[in-house]
Write a protein that holds these residues in place. Sequence first.
Motif: not given
Length: 172
Positions: A10-16
């Motif tokens: 989820l964190r990586n999706i938000v960053l992307l």
Amino acid sequence: MNRFTTMRILRNIVLLLTVLTNIGCDQISKDMVRKHISYYEHISVVRHHFTLTNVENTGAFLSLGNEWPSPVREILLVVLPIIALIAGLAVILFKQGLSALFRLGASCVIGGGIGNIIDRAVRGSVTDFLHLKFGIFQTGIFNLADVSIMVGTFLVMYSFYKDRNPSPKLPA
């Protein structure tokens, strides 16, 4: 999948999404400027304090590198930044122990960097269109990618300051 893995995804999706939003806002704004503002036309938005214009910058910050030979400019302003942005993206997505503020700031820097590199790679120059002037204070002409890079840089620097100077503990 455990909770830790789900949170990281989820964190990586938000960053992307942050990176893509920065790229999208930058590219859409530049496209609008190219379509609706003539080269060197000045449109006053807030008196003469905030103006829009349309200039193409073949160099980097404040036209640095404008006069460099094309192969040198391509290597220093396209190839090396692409490598650095890919490495930065890998760091914020996979390195453990980075603060959320650092990751957010770095994703803004990466999104802005990619926005300007798209221009350089596709058009051979970067479209700049924003100008601020307040008394003796005046900026160069810049774009939303530059704003994203500056905001991201501020967030990264603030995250370093915050991590080095933890809040004092209140007595119980």
